[in-house]
Design an enzyme around this catalytic site. Structure first.
Site, PDB file in Angstrom:
ATOM      1  N   GLU A  36       0.896  -1.172   0.000  1.00 33.67           N
ATOM      2  CA  GLU A  36       0.000   0.000   0.000  1.00 33.67           C
ATOM      3  C   GLU A  36       0.923   1.208   0.000  1.00 33.67           C
ATOM      4  O   GLU A  36       1.508   1.550   1.025  1.00 33.67           O
ATOM      5  CB  GLU A  36      -0.885  -0.018   1.254  1.00 33.67           C
ATOM      6  CG  GLU A  36      -1.862  -1.182   1.316  1.00 33.67           C
ATOM      7  CD  GLU A  36      -2.988  -1.076   0.306  1.00 33.67           C
ATOM      8  OE1 GLU A  36      -3.201   0.015  -0.261  1.00 33.67           O
ATOM      9  OE2 GLU A  36      -3.656  -2.100   0.066  1.00 33.67           O
ATOM     10  N   CYS A  75      -2.406   9.161   2.444  1.00 34.93           N
ATOM     11  CA  CYS A  75      -2.126   8.663   1.094  1.00 34.93           C
ATOM     12  C   CYS A  75      -3.312   8.979   0.184  1.00 34.93           C
ATOM     13  O   CYS A  75      -3.168   9.074  -1.029  1.00 34.93           O
ATOM     14  CB  CYS A  75      -1.872   7.166   1.139  1.00 34.93           C
ATOM     15  SG  CYS A  75      -3.189   6.294   1.989  1.00 34.93           S
TER      16      CYS A  75
HETATM   17  P1  NAP Z   1       8.124   5.359   4.658  1.00 39.23           P
HETATM   18  O1  NAP Z   1       9.244   6.296   4.862  1.00 39.23           O
HETATM   19  O2  NAP Z   1       8.108   4.543   3.418  1.00 39.23           O
HETATM   20  O3  NAP Z   1       8.118   4.407   5.951  1.00 39.23           O
HETATM   21  C1  NAP Z   1       7.135   3.418   6.121  1.00 39.23           C
HETATM   22  C2  NAP Z   1       7.685   2.327   7.009  1.00 39.23           C
HETATM   23  O4  NAP Z   1       8.778   1.700   6.339  1.00 39.23           O
HETATM   24  C3  NAP Z   1       8.220   2.822   8.354  1.00 39.23           C
HETATM   25  O5  NAP Z   1       7.926   1.868   9.340  1.00 39.23           O
HETATM   26  C4  NAP Z   1       9.713   2.896   8.104  1.00 39.23           C
HETATM   27  O6  NAP Z   1      10.492   2.757   9.247  1.00 39.23           O
HETATM   28  C5  NAP Z   1       9.905   1.691   7.204  1.00 39.23           C
HETATM   29  N1  NAP Z   1      11.136   1.732   6.403  1.00 39.23           N
HETATM   30  C6  NAP Z   1      11.811   2.814   5.964  1.00 39.23           C
HETATM   31  N2  NAP Z   1      12.887   2.423   5.255  1.00 39.23           N
HETATM   32  C7  NAP Z   1      12.899   1.075   5.265  1.00 39.23           C
HETATM   33  C8  NAP Z   1      13.749   0.082   4.700  1.00 39.23           C
HETATM   34  N3  NAP Z   1      14.819   0.395   3.991  1.00 39.23           N
HETATM   35  N4  NAP Z   1      13.429  -1.198   4.894  1.00 39.23           N
HETATM   36  C9  NAP Z   1      12.349  -1.538   5.614  1.00 39.23           C
HETATM   37  N5  NAP Z   1      11.504  -0.660   6.171  1.00 39.23           N
HETATM   38  C10 NAP Z   1      11.773   0.636   5.992  1.00 39.23           C
HETATM   39  O7  NAP Z   1       6.722   6.081   4.722  1.00 39.23           O
HETATM   40  P2  NAP Z   1       6.181   7.121   5.793  1.00 39.23           P
HETATM   41  O8  NAP Z   1       6.888   8.409   5.575  1.00 39.23           O
HETATM   42  O9  NAP Z   1       6.192   6.508   7.148  1.00 39.23           O
HETATM   43  O10 NAP Z   1       4.653   7.232   5.355  1.00 39.23           O
HETATM   44  C11 NAP Z   1       4.211   8.069   4.360  1.00 39.23           C
HETATM   45  C12 NAP Z   1       4.004   7.310   3.063  1.00 39.23           C
HETATM   46  O11 NAP Z   1       3.136   6.212   3.277  1.00 39.23           O
HETATM   47  C13 NAP Z   1       3.327   8.177   2.010  1.00 39.23           C
HETATM   48  O12 NAP Z   1       3.931   7.961   0.762  1.00 39.23           O
HETATM   49  C14 NAP Z   1       1.894   7.645   2.004  1.00 39.23           C
HETATM   50  O13 NAP Z   1       1.196   7.853   0.802  1.00 39.23           O
HETATM   51  C15 NAP Z   1       2.117   6.208   2.280  1.00 39.23           C
HETATM   52  N6  NAP Z   1       0.889   5.596   2.791  1.00 39.23           N
HETATM   53  C16 NAP Z   1       0.193   4.773   1.972  1.00 39.23           C
HETATM   54  C17 NAP Z   1      -1.007   4.210   2.412  1.00 39.23           C
HETATM   55  C18 NAP Z   1      -1.809   3.298   1.538  1.00 39.23           C
HETATM   56  O14 NAP Z   1      -2.681   2.623   2.072  1.00 39.23           O
HETATM   57  N7  NAP Z   1      -1.574   3.236   0.240  1.00 39.23           N
HETATM   58  C19 NAP Z   1      -1.465   4.499   3.700  1.00 39.23           C
HETATM   59  C20 NAP Z   1      -0.727   5.336   4.505  1.00 39.23           C
HETATM   60  C21 NAP Z   1       0.465   5.877   4.035  1.00 39.23           C
HETATM   61  P3  NAP Z   1      11.138   4.015   9.994  1.00 39.23           P
HETATM   62  O15 NAP Z   1      10.001   4.856  10.428  1.00 39.23           O
HETATM   63  O16 NAP Z   1      11.844   3.383  11.128  1.00 39.23           O
HETATM   64  O17 NAP Z   1      12.037   4.686   9.012  1.00 39.23           O
END
Ligand code: NAP
Length: 472
Positions: A246, A280
């Protein structure tokens, strides 16, 4: 407030701790346990040990655990909403709304746990019987983002429990307290030890990569940015493990000239401003037909300019802080660049002084080539573009690599359906600013993701289809 990790039915310390801050003033609200390699291994081992017995549990037992978790979560919604608001910065009303929405995933999947369908047929040639069954996929790794720390966790935990999978949950570093509170609820609801484990690894990329290369792990369910999603799809490819993704969005919000303008303004206030724009599903590109653009922009800008900004937990606040100064600065940079490229501000557009990660509600008219339209603005910023024809609106709406959700406002049903069918997104909202519903399939096309969560599809992200052919 829980601050330890949960592994094999025990609340445990890690190798160190990490501060969780309140983004509205930068104060530290808790120190949470951080996992080293040993705790990550212990979480995988616990989930693996519990997997076989958990998969055999009667669906009714799993269903009733989820139902109980739903009831506890609703009863404690105010307390959990306060945790969400404090660590995330969103206003208390949004946080409460999120917690109740999150609890609904437990109720929905409590109902789904006992309704997994199967199939029994005579083959077309008559040579056998075709039996189709669905089995729990096994140990699942769940990774969640900071913007909906409660709902993104329950949208995965709910179907995983319902399907009979064990799991390791890794919440976002900015918002781990909500996930820990939810796991505490699951423990009280009767989840056996080892079924849910929650860790916050110290070296995220390295630790998650190791877990994804562990043969005991069978499934990855990720919600977060497209950028990180891409990395994880590559990691998962090495062992060809199942992925549910997602990812990011960049939703178009199309207003046709025959739309009910006050309803469209109210719809955009929800589609853009729920969660302070950090969703999102947030409307990020507003396309308005030329003949109604001035009226719409005026009314919408007025509504945006009236929002009261401040600490999310304070009474009467309608726009809270971004999750961090870093995230807030990203928003400010996008707006500054958009103005430089010719955008015209109607309200907002400047970073306030002070310690909190605040950014005001901002409306900006831009040209269709303005670069801000190519970014997922994760904040209270609405860029407005005008269009002439229906065809142009559809072409503009589709001019992105993302395809999560689109919004269409018109009183003409045929036009609404035509547009909904032509728009490239997994979800389309017609004359409505929010359509997320645990009973409906949530997910995107293009680079917004793979698979669906919620609805009848959600449980299948945690089930493997098995065909058994029987000689008769
Ligand atoms: P993110 O930076 O991609 O982080 C999401 C999760 O992934 C966090 O738990 C993060 O951990 C972890 N992560 C980061 N780098 C990683 C790696 N190399 N390997 C494994 N895990 C890793 O996203 P965010 O800033 O938290 O959230 C915002 C994004 O989520 C936006 O793009 C939004 O559109 C999207 N989103 C999508 C949906 C949907 O249903 N489509 C819903 C909500 C949000 P850390 O926090 O420890 O870095």
């Amino acid at each position: 407030m829980r601050t330890q990790m949960y592994i094999d039915g025990q609340w445990v310390d890690g190798i160190t701790t990490m501060p969780v801050t309140d983004p509205s003033d930068g104060s530290v609200i808790a120190e949470v346990a951080v996992a080293g390699p040993e705790q990550c291994e212990a979480a995988v081992a616990a989930a693996d040990r519990a997997a076989a017995d958990w998969a055999k549990t009667a669906p009714r037992v799993r269903s009733e655990i989820l139902r109980k978790a739903f009831e506890i979560m609703v009863a404690e919604a105010d307390a959990i909403a306060t945790i969400v608001s404090k660590e995330n910065g969103k206003v208390l009303t949004d946080a409460k709304g999120e917690v109740l929405y999150a609890a609904e995933f437990f109720r929905w999947f409590a109902e789904e746990a006992v309704r997994v369908p199967g199939d029994f047929r005579k083959s077309p040639s008559g040579d056998k019987r075709i039996l189709v069954t669905h089995q729990p996929i096994g140990v699942s790794l769940l990774i969640t983002p900071w913007n909906f720390p409660a709902a993104m966790a329950t949208r995965k935990i709910g179907p995983a429990i319902a399907a009979g999978c064990t799991m390791i949950l890794k919440p976002a570093s900015e918002t781990p307290l909500t996930a820990l509170a939810i796991v505490d609820i699951m423990e009280r609801a009767g989840v056996p030890k080892g079924v849910i484990n929650v860790i916050l690894p110290q070296k995220v990329g390295e630790s998650i990569s190791k877990i994804l290369h562990d043969p005991r792990v069978k499934n990855l369910s990720f919600t977060g940015s497209t950028e990180v999603g891409r990395v994880l799809i590559r990691e998962a490819a090495d062992r060809v493990i199942r992925c549910s993704m997602e990812l990011g969005g960049n939703a178009p919000f199309v207003v046709f000239e025959d739309a009910d303008i006050p309803a469209a303004v109210a719809g955009l206030m929800l589609a853009k401003m729920r969660n302070g724009g950090a969703a999102c599903t947030a409307a990020n590109r507003v396309y308005v037909q030329k003949s109604v653009a001035d009226q719409f922009t005026k009314e919408f800008s007025q509504a945006m300019s009236q929002l009261k900004m401040g600490k999310g937990t304070d009474a009467g606040i309608q726009l809270g802080a971004s999750v961090s100064i870093k995230e807030r600065n990203k928003i400010a940079e996008l707006v500054d660049a958009a103005v430089k490229a010719g955008g015209k501000l109607h309200t907002g557009g400047s970073t306030p002084e002070g310690a909190g990660a605040f950014y005001p509600a901002t409306v900006i008219s831009v040209d269709k080539s303005n670069d801000i339209l190519n970014h997922e603005v994760f904040g209270p910023v609405a860029p407005i573009v005008t269009f002439d024809t229906d065809q142009e609106a559809i072409q503009l709406a589709n001019s992105t690599d993302f395809g999560l959700i689109s919004y269409v406002f018109t009183k003409d049903l045929a036009r609404a359906i035509r547009t909904a069918e032509a728009i490239e997104s997994g979800m389309v909202a017609i004359n409505k600013g929010v359509i997320s519903d645990p009973a409906a399939p949530f997910g995107g096309v293009k680079q917004s993701g793979l698979g669906r969560e919620g609805g009848f599809d959600g449980i299948h992200e945690f089930l493997e289809t098995k065909y058994i052919g029987v000689e008769i």
